[in-house]
Design a protein around this motif. Structure first.
Motif, PDB file in Angstrom:
ATOM      1  N   ASP A  83     -88.677-113.497  16.041  1.00 48.26           N
ATOM      2  CA  ASP A  83     -88.505-112.451  17.059  1.00 48.26           C
ATOM      3  C   ASP A  83     -89.013-111.102  16.594  1.00 48.26           C
ATOM      4  OD1 ASP A  83     -86.885-113.491  19.473  1.00 48.26           O
ATOM      5  OD2 ASP A  83     -85.928-114.382  17.714  1.00 48.26           O
ATOM      6  N   ALA A  84     -88.753-110.798  15.330  1.00 47.12           N
ATOM      7  CA  ALA A  84     -89.159-109.500  14.794  1.00 47.12           C
ATOM      8  C   ALA A  84     -90.682-109.326  14.831  1.00 47.12           C
ATOM      9  CB  ALA A  84     -88.667-109.363  13.355  1.00 47.12           C
ATOM     10  N   PHE A  85     -91.391-110.431  14.923  1.00 44.82           N
ATOM     11  CA  PHE A  85     -92.857-110.382  14.922  1.00 44.82           C
ATOM     12  C   PHE A  85     -93.424-110.677  16.317  1.00 44.82           C
ATOM     13  CE2 PHE A  85     -91.370-112.010  10.790  1.00 44.82           C
ATOM     14  CZ  PHE A  85     -91.898-111.065   9.928  1.00 44.82           C
ATOM     15  N   GLY A  86     -92.541-110.687  17.309  1.00 46.27           N
ATOM     16  CA  GLY A  86     -93.002-111.016  18.661  1.00 46.27           C
ATOM     17  C   GLY A  86     -93.375-112.477  18.793  1.00 46.27           C
ATOM     18  N   ALA A  87     -92.756-113.352  17.981  1.00 41.05           N
ATOM     19  CA  ALA A  87     -93.064-114.785  18.020  1.00 41.05           C
ATOM     20  C   ALA A  87     -91.755-115.576  18.000  1.00 41.05           C
ATOM     21  CB  ALA A  87     -93.937-115.168  16.833  1.00 41.05           C
ATOM     22  N   PRO A  88     -91.029-115.583  19.125  1.00 43.81           N
ATOM     23  CA  PRO A  88     -89.666-116.137  19.134  1.00 43.81           C
ATOM     24  C   PRO A  88     -89.580-117.643  18.853  1.00 43.81           C
ATOM     25  CG  PRO A  88     -90.351-115.471  21.340  1.00 43.81           C
ATOM     26  CD  PRO A  88     -91.400-114.973  20.409  1.00 43.81           C
ATOM     27  N   ARG A  89     -90.694-118.344  18.923  1.00 40.09           N
ATOM     28  CA  ARG A  89     -90.643-119.797  18.657  1.00 40.09           C
ATOM     29  C   ARG A  89     -90.924-120.114  17.187  1.00 40.09           C
ATOM     30  NH1 ARG A  89     -91.023-122.549  23.434  1.00 40.09           N
ATOM     31  NH2 ARG A  89     -92.038-124.375  22.562  1.00 40.09           N
ATOM     32  N   CYS A  90     -91.170-119.068  16.400  1.00 41.86           N
ATOM     33  CA  CYS A  90     -91.644-119.281  15.025  1.00 41.86           C
ATOM     34  C   CYS A  90     -90.687-118.691  14.001  1.00 41.86           C
ATOM     35  CB  CYS A  90     -93.012-118.635  14.842  1.00 41.86           C
ATOM     36  SG  CYS A  90     -94.272-119.307  15.924  1.00 41.86           S
ATOM     37  N   ILE A  91     -91.033-118.933  12.748  1.00 46.57           N
ATOM     38  CA  ILE A  91     -90.281-118.384  11.629  1.00 46.57           C
ATOM     39  C   ILE A  91     -91.317-118.003  10.561  1.00 46.57           C
ATOM     40  CG2 ILE A  91     -89.918-120.525  10.309  1.00 46.57           C
ATOM     41  CD1 ILE A  91     -86.901-119.770  10.338  1.00 46.57           C
ATOM     42  N   ARG A  92     -91.080-116.904   9.823  1.00 48.79           N
ATOM     43  CA  ARG A  92     -92.077-116.528   8.801  1.00 48.79           C
ATOM     44  C   ARG A  92     -91.613-116.921   7.403  1.00 48.79           C
ATOM     45  NH1 ARG A  92     -93.956-110.596   6.749  1.00 48.79           N
ATOM     46  NH2 ARG A  92     -92.102-110.909   5.444  1.00 48.79           N
ATOM     47  N   ILE A  93     -92.532-117.573   6.700  1.00 53.38           N
ATOM     48  CA  ILE A  93     -92.278-117.949   5.303  1.00 53.38           C
ATOM     49  C   ILE A  93     -93.254-117.172   4.434  1.00 53.38           C
ATOM     50  CG2 ILE A  93     -92.341-119.849   3.634  1.00 53.38           C
ATOM     51  CD1 ILE A  93     -91.853-121.779   5.977  1.00 53.38           C
ATOM     52  N   SER A  94     -92.731-116.414   3.475  1.00 56.46           N
ATOM     53  CA  SER A  94     -93.607-115.742   2.519  1.00 56.46           C
ATOM     54  C   SER A  94     -93.650-116.609   1.267  1.00 56.46           C
ATOM     55  CB  SER A  94     -93.050-114.352   2.195  1.00 56.46           C
ATOM     56  OG  SER A  94     -93.645-113.877   1.002  1.00 56.46           O
ATOM     57  N   TYR A  95     -94.853-117.054   0.877  1.00 57.40           N
ATOM     58  CA  TYR A  95     -94.914-117.963  -0.269  1.00 57.40           C
ATOM     59  C   TYR A  95     -95.362-117.255  -1.551  1.00 57.40           C
ATOM     60  CZ  TYR A  95     -99.827-118.494   1.221  1.00 57.40           C
ATOM     61  OH  TYR A  95    -101.125-118.264   1.596  1.00 57.40           O
ATOM     62  N   ALA A  96     -95.096-115.931  -1.610  1.00 61.03           N
ATOM     63  CA  ALA A  96     -95.462-115.185  -2.816  1.00 61.03           C
ATOM     64  C   ALA A  96     -94.381-115.316  -3.875  1.00 61.03           C
ATOM     65  CB  ALA A  96     -95.698-113.724  -2.459  1.00 61.03           C
ATOM     66  N   THR A  97     -94.127-116.551  -4.275  1.00 60.82           N
ATOM     67  CA  THR A  97     -93.179-116.760  -5.367  1.00 60.82           C
ATOM     68  C   THR A  97     -93.615-117.991  -6.166  1.00 60.82           C
ATOM     69  OG1 THR A  97     -90.832-116.728  -5.893  1.00 60.82           O
ATOM     70  CG2 THR A  97     -91.477-118.184  -4.103  1.00 60.82           C
ATOM     71  N   SER A  98     -92.882-118.323  -7.227  1.00 60.24           N
ATOM     72  CA  SER A  98     -93.383-119.361  -8.145  1.00 60.24           C
ATOM     73  C   SER A  98     -93.449-120.743  -7.492  1.00 60.24           C
ATOM     74  CB  SER A  98     -92.476-119.430  -9.370  1.00 60.24           C
ATOM     75  OG  SER A  98     -91.269-120.055  -9.004  1.00 60.24           O
ATOM     76  N   ASP A  99     -94.327-121.585  -8.025  1.00 61.06           N
ATOM     77  CA  ASP A  99     -94.521-122.928  -7.479  1.00 61.06           C
ATOM     78  C   ASP A  99     -93.203-123.711  -7.486  1.00 61.06           C
ATOM     79  OD1 ASP A  99     -96.978-121.788  -8.273  1.00 61.06           O
ATOM     80  OD2 ASP A  99     -97.945-123.740  -8.256  1.00 61.06           O
ATOM     81  N   ASP A 100     -92.457-123.601  -8.581  1.00 60.35           N
ATOM     82  CA  ASP A 100     -91.198-124.357  -8.697  1.00 60.35           C
ATOM     83  C   ASP A 100     -90.207-123.945  -7.618  1.00 60.35           C
ATOM     84  OD1 ASP A 100     -92.280-125.506 -10.868  1.00 60.35           O
ATOM     85  OD2 ASP A 100     -91.062-124.436 -12.356  1.00 60.35           O
ATOM     86  N   LEU A 101     -90.075-122.638  -7.429  1.00 60.92           N
ATOM     87  CA  LEU A 101     -89.141-122.163  -6.411  1.00 60.92           C
ATOM     88  C   LEU A 101     -89.585-122.586  -5.009  1.00 60.92           C
ATOM     89  CD1 LEU A 101     -88.069-118.568  -7.511  1.00 60.92           C
ATOM     90  CD2 LEU A 101     -86.649-120.611  -7.367  1.00 60.92           C
TER      91      LEU A 101
END
Ligand code: GLU
Length: 397
Positions: free
Chosen positions: A363-381
């Motif tokens: 919703d915060a991005f004007g995309a109520p059907r979606c979800i945002r994943i930020s993958y700027a973290t380690s591979d294991d996590l």
């Protein structure tokens, strides 16, 4: 008596920052939260940049810097624009601010009058919307569908331009979708801008260096609209310098001068030490930029591969930035027997609670059907986070 202005009451809390804060608080209470909410590189700032900052302290860079930035920094940015982007901005067309977010609000406050229309392509980055509202502008939102790779079609843009449209905000590579417009697609948008006299376009290019396919194209490199483009960039993402807060614009002189004037009454020039660090970052490159970009590419492939195995998610593979925006609407109406999911916000809270993974609702991005994943973290996590997300989603029926 508490009394807040209408201006601040109309403003929402930034959901990216709110979610990051929530996960910090839960972690402090001992919860094992994996935060994929805030978009920032997990790498440390490269050593050569840190050394430049230490030297700046010893060299007594402790006085007020010039409002639009040190001359040598603006010269280095001017050279960067010329060599990397094919755009000619003289140093006096450049204004350095406290991060890209600050650069953008400067521009919006400088050119938007109450009632002016500003076009946003949804999914859009959270703060664009509220910054327009803060200036009294009217956001006009065009929905770019997942089926169209989250890209706006030229005819959609044409259809919403009116006599009151003053500005388009464009962002490629995109936060939150990671999508990248091709040269041909951008040229079509540029031609539309050209046709409408007085229409400006702000091109937010902060993810320029996190690009996995093709080449980065700058909107201002289309010469026929050069004098209608404001280019925003900064060192946060490409050089892992989010906390240093250095963003900048290259713009037509009249806009750069106005931003300088605004900044002179607001913040003055930004932190002297951070500016010296940014100068080192922009002047030389020790290969860390490429190392980080390669790591993001590997993680993109890792996360997309894992997400595609989750049945209820629709995923588009991004070409840049470090975000993925899956459509999760197939879970709406489902429940784990305890919590019912009605919307993206519910799913975000459910995943925080049951999977202990922090994401940001669409919703915060004007995309109520979606979800945002930020993958700027380690591979294991990342592997662990997707495993938890999958297990929690599989309990929804
Ligand atoms: N641009 C980052 C994000 O979208 C930083 C957070 C923010 O300032 O919104 O997560």
């Amino acid at each position: 008596m508490e009394y807040l202005s209408d201006r601040i009451k109309a403003l929402s809390v930034s959901q990216t920052l709110a979610m990051a804060q929530k996960s910090r608080e839960l972690k402090a209470k001992g919860f094992d939260i994996i935060s994929l909410s805030l978009g920032e590189p997990d790498f440390n700032t490269p050593d050569y940049i840190k050394e430049a900052a230490k030297k700046a302290i010893d060299d007594n860079y402790s006085k007020y810097p010039p409002v639009p930035g040190y001359n040598d920094l603006r010269e280095a940015i001017s050279k960067k624009f010329r060599e990397e982007n094919g755009i000619n901005y003289s140093p006096d067309q450049i204004v350095v601010s406290a991060g890209g977010k600050h650069s953008i609000i400067n521009v919006i406050l400088t050119i938007i009058n109450p009632g002016d229309e500003v076009i946003l392509f949804a999914p859009y980055w959270v703060s664009y919307l509220d910054q327009i509202i803060l200036a009294g502008g009217k956001p006009v939102i065009i929905e770019a569908k997942l089926e169209n790779d989250f890209k706006v079609k030229p005819e959609q843009l044409e259809a919403v331009i009116t006599g009151k449209t003053r500005l388009i905000i464009f962002n490629s590579p995109s936060n939150p979708t990671g999508m990248v417009y091709s040269r041909e697609e951008m040229e079509k948008i540029a031609r539309i801008v050209q046709k409408h006299e007085g229409l400006l376009i702000l091109s937010d290019e902060i993810y320029e260096h996190i690009l996995f396919e093709g080449e980065h194209i700058s909107m201002a490199s289309f010469e026929f609209i050069y004098d209608r483009v404001i280019t925003v960039n900064g060192v946060s993402k490409g050089y892992a310098m989010t906390g240093w807060r250095i963003g900048y614009i290259g713009a037509p002189l009249w806009i750069a001068r106005a931003c300088d004037k605004l900044q002179g009454q607001f913040t003055s020039g930004v932190c002297s030490i951070a500016q010296r660090a940014a100068l080192a970052a922009i002047r030389s490159n020790d290969g860390s930029r490429k190392m980080m970009r390669d790591a993001f590419l590997r993680r993109r492939d890792l996360v997309c591969g894992l997400l595609k195995e989750i049945k209820g998610m629709k995923v588009r593979v991004p070409q840049g930035a470090f975000y993925i925006m899956p459509d999760i609407s197939s879970y709406f109406g489902k429940s784990d027997g305890e919590i019912k999911i009605n919307n993206s916000e519910d799913l975000t809270l459910y995943l925080l609670d049951k999977a202990q993974v922090a994401l940001v609702g669409g919703d915060a991005f004007g995309a109520p059907r979606c979800i945002r994943i930020s993958y700027a973290t380690s591979d294991d996590l990342l592997v662990e986070a997707v495993k938890r997300i999958r297990a929690a989603l599989e309990r929804l029926r």
